[in-house]
Scaffold this motif. Structure first.
Motif, PDB file in Angstrom:
ATOM      1  N   ASP A 325      -3.988   1.615  -0.259  1.00  0.00           N
ATOM      2  CA  ASP A 325      -3.926   2.281   1.051  1.00  0.00           C
ATOM      3  C   ASP A 325      -2.668   3.141   1.115  1.00  0.00           C
ATOM      4  O   ASP A 325      -1.584   2.720   0.673  1.00  0.00           O
ATOM      5  CB  ASP A 325      -3.875   1.253   2.182  1.00  0.00           C
ATOM      6  N   MET A 326      -2.829   4.333   1.681  1.00  0.00           N
ATOM      7  CA  MET A 326      -1.712   5.263   1.802  1.00  0.00           C
ATOM      8  C   MET A 326      -1.123   5.220   3.206  1.00  0.00           C
ATOM      9  O   MET A 326      -1.854   5.267   4.193  1.00  0.00           O
ATOM     10  CB  MET A 326      -2.177   6.683   1.465  1.00  0.00           C
ATOM     11  N   ASN A 327       0.195   5.100   3.284  1.00  0.00           N
ATOM     12  CA  ASN A 327       0.928   5.061   4.549  1.00  0.00           C
ATOM     13  C   ASN A 327       0.341   4.022   5.510  1.00  0.00           C
ATOM     14  O   ASN A 327      -0.113   4.349   6.616  1.00  0.00           O
ATOM     15  CB  ASN A 327       0.953   6.449   5.209  1.00  0.00           C
ATOM     16  N   PRO A 328       0.360   2.765   5.122  1.00  0.00           N
ATOM     17  CA  PRO A 328      -0.233   1.718   5.959  1.00  0.00           C
ATOM     18  C   PRO A 328       0.699   1.316   7.107  1.00  0.00           C
ATOM     19  O   PRO A 328       1.916   1.464   7.045  1.00  0.00           O
ATOM     20  CB  PRO A 328      -0.389   0.549   4.986  1.00  0.00           C
ATOM     21  N   TYR A 329       0.085   0.810   8.176  1.00  0.00           N
ATOM     22  CA  TYR A 329       0.849   0.102   9.191  1.00  0.00           C
ATOM     23  C   TYR A 329       1.149  -1.301   8.642  1.00  0.00           C
ATOM     24  O   TYR A 329       0.464  -1.792   7.746  1.00  0.00           O
ATOM     25  CB  TYR A 329       0.051  -0.040  10.485  1.00  0.00           C
ATOM     26  N   TRP A 330       2.170  -1.920   9.236  1.00  0.00           N
ATOM     27  CA  TRP A 330       2.446  -3.313   8.861  1.00  0.00           C
ATOM     28  C   TRP A 330       2.209  -4.198  10.067  1.00  0.00           C
ATOM     29  O   TRP A 330       2.953  -4.143  11.046  1.00  0.00           O
ATOM     30  CB  TRP A 330       3.889  -3.476   8.367  1.00  0.00           C
ATOM     31  N   VAL A 385       2.476  -7.981  16.551  1.00  0.00           N
ATOM     32  CA  VAL A 385       3.575  -7.021  16.410  1.00  0.00           C
ATOM     33  C   VAL A 385       3.267  -6.147  15.205  1.00  0.00           C
ATOM     34  O   VAL A 385       2.980  -6.657  14.114  1.00  0.00           O
ATOM     35  CB  VAL A 385       4.924  -7.746  16.229  1.00  0.00           C
ATOM     36  N   ARG A 386       3.317  -4.842  15.400  1.00  0.00           N
ATOM     37  CA  ARG A 386       2.974  -3.902  14.330  1.00  0.00           C
ATOM     38  C   ARG A 386       4.103  -2.902  14.127  1.00  0.00           C
ATOM     39  O   ARG A 386       4.693  -2.410  15.098  1.00  0.00           O
ATOM     40  CB  ARG A 386       1.688  -3.146  14.688  1.00  0.00           C
ATOM     41  N   GLN A 387       4.404  -2.611  12.862  1.00  0.00           N
ATOM     42  CA  GLN A 387       5.412  -1.599  12.554  1.00  0.00           C
ATOM     43  C   GLN A 387       4.717  -0.276  12.262  1.00  0.00           C
ATOM     44  O   GLN A 387       3.713  -0.226  11.528  1.00  0.00           O
ATOM     45  CB  GLN A 387       6.254  -2.015  11.343  1.00  0.00           C
ATOM     46  N   ASP A 388       5.246   0.817  12.813  1.00  0.00           N
ATOM     47  CA  ASP A 388       4.671   2.144  12.568  1.00  0.00           C
ATOM     48  C   ASP A 388       4.707   2.471  11.081  1.00  0.00           C
ATOM     49  O   ASP A 388       5.612   2.033  10.347  1.00  0.00           O
ATOM     50  CB  ASP A 388       5.438   3.214  13.345  1.00  0.00           C
ATOM     51  N   ASN A 389       3.754   3.260  10.659  1.00  0.00           N
ATOM     52  CA  ASN A 389       3.704   3.640   9.245  1.00  0.00           C
ATOM     53  C   ASN A 389       4.666   4.788   8.966  1.00  0.00           C
ATOM     54  O   ASN A 389       5.298   5.335   9.866  1.00  0.00           O
ATOM     55  CB  ASN A 389       2.289   4.011   8.828  1.00  0.00           C
ATOM     56  N   GLY A 390       4.765   5.119   7.683  1.00  0.00           N
ATOM     57  CA  GLY A 390       5.630   6.234   7.299  1.00  0.00           C
ATOM     58  C   GLY A 390       7.010   5.791   6.858  1.00  0.00           C
ATOM     59  O   GLY A 390       7.219   4.657   6.424  1.00  0.00           O
ATOM     60  N   GLU A 391       7.962   6.690   6.985  1.00  0.00           N
ATOM     61  CA  GLU A 391       9.327   6.440   6.545  1.00  0.00           C
ATOM     62  C   GLU A 391       9.907   5.209   7.232  1.00  0.00           C
ATOM     63  O   GLU A 391       9.828   5.068   8.450  1.00  0.00           O
ATOM     64  CB  GLU A 391      10.204   7.655   6.867  1.00  0.00           C
ATOM     65  N   GLY A 392      10.483   4.316   6.429  1.00  0.00           N
ATOM     66  CA  GLY A 392      11.104   3.127   6.970  1.00  0.00           C
ATOM     67  C   GLY A 392      10.177   1.936   7.096  1.00  0.00           C
ATOM     68  O   GLY A 392      10.627   0.827   7.403  1.00  0.00           O
ATOM     69  N   ASN A 393       8.869   2.141   6.870  1.00  0.00           N
ATOM     70  CA  ASN A 393       7.940   1.026   6.965  1.00  0.00           C
ATOM     71  C   ASN A 393       8.210   0.035   5.832  1.00  0.00           C
ATOM     72  O   ASN A 393       8.439   0.423   4.686  1.00  0.00           O
ATOM     73  CB  ASN A 393       6.498   1.541   6.876  1.00  0.00           C
ATOM     74  N   ILE A 399       0.092   0.524  -0.581  1.00  0.00           N
ATOM     75  CA  ILE A 399      -0.116  -0.921  -0.649  1.00  0.00           C
ATOM     76  C   ILE A 399      -1.419  -1.196  -1.393  1.00  0.00           C
ATOM     77  O   ILE A 399      -2.445  -0.561  -1.140  1.00  0.00           O
ATOM     78  CB  ILE A 399      -0.137  -1.550   0.766  1.00  0.00           C
ATOM     79  N   PHE A 400      -1.373  -2.116  -2.338  1.00  0.00           N
ATOM     80  CA  PHE A 400      -2.528  -2.472  -3.157  1.00  0.00           C
ATOM     81  C   PHE A 400      -3.133  -3.754  -2.591  1.00  0.00           C
ATOM     82  O   PHE A 400      -2.482  -4.809  -2.570  1.00  0.00           O
ATOM     83  CB  PHE A 400      -2.102  -2.671  -4.615  1.00  0.00           C
ATOM     84  N   ARG A 401      -4.384  -3.640  -2.165  1.00  0.00           N
ATOM     85  CA  ARG A 401      -5.020  -4.764  -1.474  1.00  0.00           C
ATOM     86  C   ARG A 401      -6.027  -5.468  -2.389  1.00  0.00           C
ATOM     87  O   ARG A 401      -6.795  -4.829  -3.109  1.00  0.00           O
ATOM     88  CB  ARG A 401      -5.709  -4.285  -0.199  1.00  0.00           C
ATOM     89  N   LYS A 479      -0.327  11.605   5.944  1.00  0.00           N
ATOM     90  CA  LYS A 479      -1.546  11.519   5.157  1.00  0.00           C
ATOM     91  C   LYS A 479      -1.917  10.050   5.028  1.00  0.00           C
ATOM     92  O   LYS A 479      -1.235   9.257   4.381  1.00  0.00           O
ATOM     93  CB  LYS A 479      -1.320  12.123   3.772  1.00  0.00           C
ATOM     94  N   VAL A 480      -2.985   9.661   5.689  1.00  0.00           N
ATOM     95  CA  VAL A 480      -3.440   8.275   5.675  1.00  0.00           C
ATOM     96  C   VAL A 480      -4.817   8.231   5.020  1.00  0.00           C
ATOM     97  O   VAL A 480      -5.661   9.087   5.288  1.00  0.00           O
ATOM     98  CB  VAL A 480      -3.516   7.689   7.097  1.00  0.00           C
ATOM     99  N   GLY A 481      -5.014   7.263   4.168  1.00  0.00           N
ATOM    100  CA  GLY A 481      -6.314   7.170   3.517  1.00  0.00           C
ATOM    101  C   GLY A 481      -6.384   5.996   2.567  1.00  0.00           C
ATOM    102  O   GLY A 481      -5.425   5.215   2.426  1.00  0.00           O
ATOM    103  N   ILE A 482      -7.521   5.879   1.923  1.00  0.00           N
ATOM    104  CA  ILE A 482      -7.776   4.788   0.997  1.00  0.00           C
ATOM    105  C   ILE A 482      -8.300   5.360  -0.316  1.00  0.00           C
ATOM    106  O   ILE A 482      -9.159   6.259  -0.308  1.00  0.00           O
ATOM    107  CB  ILE A 482      -8.810   3.793   1.571  1.00  0.00           C
ATOM    108  N   GLN A 483      -7.779   4.860  -1.418  1.00  0.00           N
ATOM    109  CA  GLN A 483      -8.313   5.199  -2.734  1.00  0.00           C
ATOM    110  C   GLN A 483      -8.840   3.916  -3.366  1.00  0.00           C
ATOM    111  O   GLN A 483      -8.088   2.992  -3.649  1.00  0.00           O
ATOM    112  CB  GLN A 483      -7.232   5.822  -3.625  1.00  0.00           C
ATOM    113  N   ARG A 484     -10.152   3.848  -3.527  1.00  0.00           N
ATOM    114  CA  ARG A 484     -10.755   2.640  -4.094  1.00  0.00           C
ATOM    115  C   ARG A 484     -10.758   2.702  -5.614  1.00  0.00           C
ATOM    116  O   ARG A 484     -10.825   3.787  -6.213  1.00  0.00           O
ATOM    117  CB  ARG A 484     -12.185   2.464  -3.581  1.00  0.00           C
TER     118      ARG A 484
END
Length: 526
Positions: A325-330, A385-393, A399-401, A479-484
């Motif tokens: 996953d690209m630029n995931p939320y936490w 509680v969720r952390q915003d994605n991007g810089e500093g996440n 992230i490899f799921r 840029k948010v997305g998934i590469q399978r």
């Protein structure tokens, strides 16, 4: 049934027998009377019992099935120290036929077994775990008719019968499946909290073969009428690492290296599924390293990782990486919210703003201002509680799921300095990786330029064949997305403190979770 010839000592026999007639008569009887009450009879009309000869024999050399079983019954009460011991106890609980006592004494398979047991002791297992010294002494007594009041013939035969079976089952189960059971050891190691009834943490979640009743039945049947030598060959470990480590154990003069070799030999005995895939990821928690391997080429990618701290150990497991996953939320795990955020930072707007944390109702999805949320609300389980994605996440940009029971993943990190540390057991359980982009590209089945550029763009890098950085426009979304990955990629999260390096030599790692000491004590104690 296999027979064995004993070269009796004539001097001892002459002292035992008072005249030639008694000598020949008792010698003849000795070949007949060693028979189990349950042994298959050659003639259905003849029912010979050991006790039938009680009045005909010299008292000191009169074998009694009843007395032999009485000795065995006393040994069955000993504590169970290895899982295989339970099967020995169960076998003799039902007055089953003797496995080693024959008409001629003790089956010659005992000598073959002792040879294998001595080889096992050379690889770091204690001789006392297999009763080698006592069995050698007992076999000598039987073959030389060396009995006395303390070591009478029935007690010696009873102990020898029982201990041979116990050592045999320990050996065949240990070599085939491991002498300790990782599922039992590691999943009863730590409780989730300090209360007495708290559940144990699951630290080992890998499907591992174990000795079942079918295997035990086969092992015991082999003793009666099977190919004993072929069975011993078949139950040996099939992991090449086992033989590499065994050779190292025999050759090294370094006590610490030998100690590490012993416990890692045990790990190499555990039989776990092997994925039929040329490409895979192997994570060694002890070394805090990751290896991505492609056996077709062959080539590999290695990198440093950060693993769970000793208080938040990363579990051992096997799975398959399905996507990146690209630029995931936490979404922050509840355990972290409960133990760290709620008691220390509830209501602190500056803390939530600085870390870019947001609070949402699980029921409605509504976002709540941090100042309005109390510690009790955060620990109630009704809010996330969720952390915003991007810089500093905290998960970084990639992230490899992979499916697992712990919500752990391989992921990028915003703290690149952590990889410079010697001790990298610092996370809450997830695995931070040093080279996320390189791993993503390596795992692609066909790393086409378009796909690679998509990944690079997501983490703010210029496309291939360009040195010009791409500037993100103000207000432009990440840029948010998934590469399978198709097919999915096997991942093994393991723990070895001694392992061969890809380019030769051995990598000795520290023992961040203290597992070596635990295994060593178990191996010494069984």
């Amino acid at each position: 049934m296999t027979r064995i010839y004993y070269p009796h000592n004539l001097m001892i026999l002459s002292q035992l027998l008072t005249n030639g007639i008694t000598y020949f008569f008792n010698l003849f009887l000795f070949g007949l009377i060693i028979i189990s009450c349950h042994e298959e009879k050659r003639n259905a009309n003849i029912n010979i019992q050991l006790d039938d000869f009680a009045d005909w024999n010299i008292r000191e050399y009169s074998l009694s099935s009843r007395k032999i079983r009485h000795e065995i019954d006393s040994l069955r009460l000993l504590p169970l120290k290895m899982y295989a011991d339970e099967h020995t106890r169960k076998y003799y609980a039902s007055s089953a036929p003797f496995l080693w006592i024959t008409r001629s004494g003790i089956d010659e398979k005992a000598d073959t077994l002792l040879t294998y047991l001595q080889k096992a002791s050379l690889a770091g297992l204690r001789e006392s775990n297999f009763y080698i010294s006592e069995l050698q002494t007992n076999l000598r007594r039987i073959r030389q008719l060396d009995f006395d009041t303390e070591n009478n013939i029935n007690s010696v035969f009873g102990r020898t019968e029982f201990l041979l079976t116990k050592a045999y089952l320990r050996y065949v189960c240990g070599q085939r499946f491991g002498y300790v059971q990782p599922n039992y050891i590691f999943n009863r190691l730590e409780q989730t909290d300090t209360t007495k009834k708290a559940p144990f943490r699951r630290l080992y979640d890998t499907e591992t073969e174990s000795a079942d009743q079918e295997f035990i039945h086969k092992a015991l049947s082999i003793l009666k009428d099977g190919n004993f030598t072929d069975f011993f060959r078949d139950i040996q470990p099939d992991n090449p690492l086992y033989y590499q480590l065994t050779n190292l154990c025999l050759q090294t003069q370094n006590p610490e290296t030998r100690r590490k070799a012993i416990v890692n030999i045990e790990r190499s005995r555990w039989r776990t599924p092997r994925a039929a895939h040329d490409k895979y990821v192997w994570v060694n928690l002890a070394a805090a390293k990751l290896y991505a391997v492609d056996e077709k080429k062959p080539e590999y990618l290695d990198m440093k990782i950060c693993i769970g701290s000793p208080k938040s150990k990363t579990p051992m497991l096997q799975s398959r990486i399905e996507r990146v996953d690209m630029n995931p939320y936490w979404n922050i795990p509840y355990s972290i919210v409960k133990k760290e955020i709620a008691p220390r930072h509830a209501g602190n707007e500056a803390y939530f703003s600085r870390n870019r944390y947001r609070i949402f109702s699980k029921e409605t999805g509504e976002e709540l201002p941090p100042a309005a949320v109390t510690a009790d609300m955060l620990t109630s389980g009704r809010y996330r509680v969720r952390q915003d994605n991007g810089e500093g996440n905290s998960l970084g940009r990639l992230i490899f799921r992979f499916p697992n029971n712990f919500s752990i993943y391989l992921h990028d990190t915003n703290n690149k300095q952590a990889f410079k540390r010697t001790n990298r057991a610092i996370s809450h359980g997830c695995i931070r990786i040093e080279k996320p982009l390189e791993l993503a590209v390596f795992l692609l089945d066909t790393p086409e330029e378009k796909t690679v550029n998509r990944l690079r763009e997501a983490i703010g890098l210029p496309p291939l064949n360009s040195s010009i950085p791409r500037e993100k426009k103000e207000g432009e979304p990440l840029k948010v997305g998934i590469q399978r990955f198709d097919p999915s990629i096997p991942v093994v999260i393991d723990y070895y403190t001694l392992y061969p390096k890809p380019d030769g030599g051995w990598e000795e790692s520290p023992d961040p979770y203290g597992y070596d000491e635990i295994l060593l004590k178990k191996l010494e104690a069984f």
